[in-house]
Design a protein around this motif. Structure first.
Motif, short mmCIF file in Angstrom:
data_model
loop_
_atom_site.label_atom_id
_atom_site.label_comp_id
_atom_site.label_asym_id
_atom_site.label_seq_id
_atom_site.Cartn_x
_atom_site.Cartn_y
_atom_site.Cartn_z
N GLU A 252 0.81 -0.99 -0.17
CA GLU A 252 0.14 0.33 0.22
C GLU A 252 0.80 1.32 -0.22
OE1 GLU A 252 -2.54 -0.87 3.24
OE2 GLU A 252 -0.98 1.12 4.69
N ALA B 104 1.97 1.55 -3.15
CA ALA B 104 0.68 2.52 -4.46
C ALA B 104 0.78 3.56 -3.82
CB ALA B 104 -0.49 1.22 -4.45
N LEU B 105 0.86 4.37 -3.00
CA LEU B 105 0.33 5.54 -2.67
C LEU B 105 1.46 6.36 -3.14
CD1 LEU B 105 -0.37 8.16 -1.21
CD2 LEU B 105 0.69 7.03 1.30
N GLN C 217 3.35 6.30 -5.60
CA GLN C 217 2.73 5.57 -7.21
C GLN C 217 2.29 7.10 -7.77
OE1 GLN C 217 2.44 2.06 -7.98
NE2 GLN C 217 3.69 2.36 -10.45
N LYS C 218 1.44 6.50 -6.48
CA LYS C 218 -0.04 8.16 -7.01
C LYS C 218 0.11 9.08 -6.51
CE LYS C 218 -3.77 4.91 -6.45
NZ LYS C 218 -4.97 4.39 -5.73
N LEU C 219 1.54 9.59 -5.48
CA LEU C 219 1.95 10.90 -5.18
C LEU C 219 3.00 11.66 -6.43
CD1 LEU C 219 1.88 10.47 -1.66
CD2 LEU C 219 0.51 11.95 -2.58
N GLY C 220 3.04 10.20 -7.52
CA GLY C 220 3.90 11.03 -8.88
C GLY C 220 5.28 10.41 -8.47
N GLN D 262 -3.85 -1.04 -6.44
CA GLN D 262 -3.48 0.10 -7.20
C GLN D 262 -4.81 0.62 -7.23
OE1 GLN D 262 -0.51 -2.61 -9.30
NE2 GLN D 262 1.02 -1.45 -8.61
N ASP D 263 -5.46 -0.27 -7.51
CA ASP D 263 -6.56 0.59 -7.97
C ASP D 263 -7.52 2.05 -7.89
OD1 ASP D 263 -6.33 -1.35 -9.98
OD2 ASP D 263 -7.78 -2.74 -8.80
#
Ligand code: NAD
Length: 291
Positions: free
Chosen positions: A184, A187-188, A190-193, A290-291
């Motif tokens: 997790e 995944a976070l 990645q979502k934060l760039g 990741q979704d």
């Protein structure tokens, strides 16, 4: 030494082969003809049945799926055929209560028994680099250690009967929870760039460092080569992680231990395994985060 080996599957096959390679007379048995043939090709002697393997053996190793299989084989084949003083080593991962009951029953019959579950997967079983966690008396450990050393890189006396299984499920509860936390977090990031490799480089030398990240990174192309780089094939199947988490929850309930992270990990792996039809590695749970 004459050693009976019962259960020659993914793990037991390599373990029995290593005992034969070390010069032991390994009398092998498995319900699967295919597994038995592989063991014979690897230097073991074919036994006609579990009872046949046990007769005349000085030690009996079992590597079976679960507690009911071990208890069944002990009752039907081992107890009636083992000579007094025979050493029993159960290397399967089973529930603590059954492990203790098996050892108690064996002791009452004049046998010496230890629980000796392993850490390490199929590759470690083949390479003889498993870690064994042993529960039992000092005498049991002293007799088991030289045999287990032929199949592993570390053999540790965890404590009394059942302590090996306790250590195993505590270790794997920690692993299951830390893998989900690693997934997790990646995944976070990645979502934060963040570039995942850059985050790996930072966290690997920072306070978030853990085995699930540094040695078993659950993203392809990040960190060392892991099952993630092989489409999450090989490694440690999610179904086996779920098995161990269920055993951990059972053990926790038996001593009224509060295990909120372990309990959540069990819940998440229940859902992942139910939806996963490919028998993927336990690190593949990252896909659900990741979704
Ligand atoms: P497996 O299913 O590949 O092998 C089990 C074998 O036992 C099979 O070949 C089966 O035919 C045989 N068997 C079942 N009942 C039998 C009986 N009554 N008599 C004779 N043979 C019998 O399982 P595995 O992956 O080798 O795992 C064995 C144990 O090791 C399990 O308890 C598992 O949780 C534990 N373990 C597995 C791994 C892993 O990565 N596979 C890692 C650590 C621990």
């Amino acid at each position: 030494m004459k050693i009976a080996f019962i259960g020659l599957g993914n793990m037991g096959g390599g373990m029995a082969a290593n005992l034969a390679k070390a010069g032991h007379d390994v009398r092998a048995f498995d319900l699967s003809e295919e597994a038995l043939t592989r063991a014979v090709e690897a230097g073991c002697t074919r036994a006609a049945s579990a009872a046949d393997a046990v007769t005349g053996a000085e030690a009996v190793v079992t590597m079976l799926p679960a507690g009911k299989h071990v208890a069944g084989v002990y009752e039907a084949d081992v107890f009636p055929n083992a000579a007094p003083g025979t050493l029993l080593l159960d290397c399967s991962t089973i529930d603590v209560a059954t492990a203790r009951a098996n050892i108690e029953a064996a002791t009452a019959k004049g046998l010496v028994a230890v629980d000796a579950p392993v850490s390490g997967g199929i590759a470690a079983a083949n390479a003889g680099t498993l870690t064994f966690m042993v529960g039992g008396t000092d005498e049991g450990f002293a007799r088991a250690e030289p045999i287990l050393a032929k199949m592993g890189k570390a053999v540790i006396h965890a404590g009394d009967a059942g302590a090996g299984q306790g250590a195993k499920i505590c270790n794997n509860m920690l692993l299951g929870a830390s893998m989900i936390a690693t997934c997790e977090t990646l995944a976070l990031a990645q979502k934060l760039g963040l570039d995942p490799q850059k985050f790996f480089d930072i966290a690997s030398v920072s306070s978030g460092q853990c085995w699930s990240l540094t040695s078993y990174a659950p993203l392809p192309g990040v960190g060392p080569t892991t099952p993630a780089d092989n489409d999450y094939k090989g490694g440690f199947a999610a179904a086996l992680m779920l098995k161990d988490l269920r055993l951990a929850m059972e053990a926790a309930a038996s001593v009224e231990a509060d295990v909120p992270m372990g309990s959540k990990a069990r819940e998440l792996y229940e859902a992942f395994v139910a939806a996963d039809d490919g028998g993927h590695d336990f690190s593949a749970i990252i896909k659900t985060l990741q979704d």
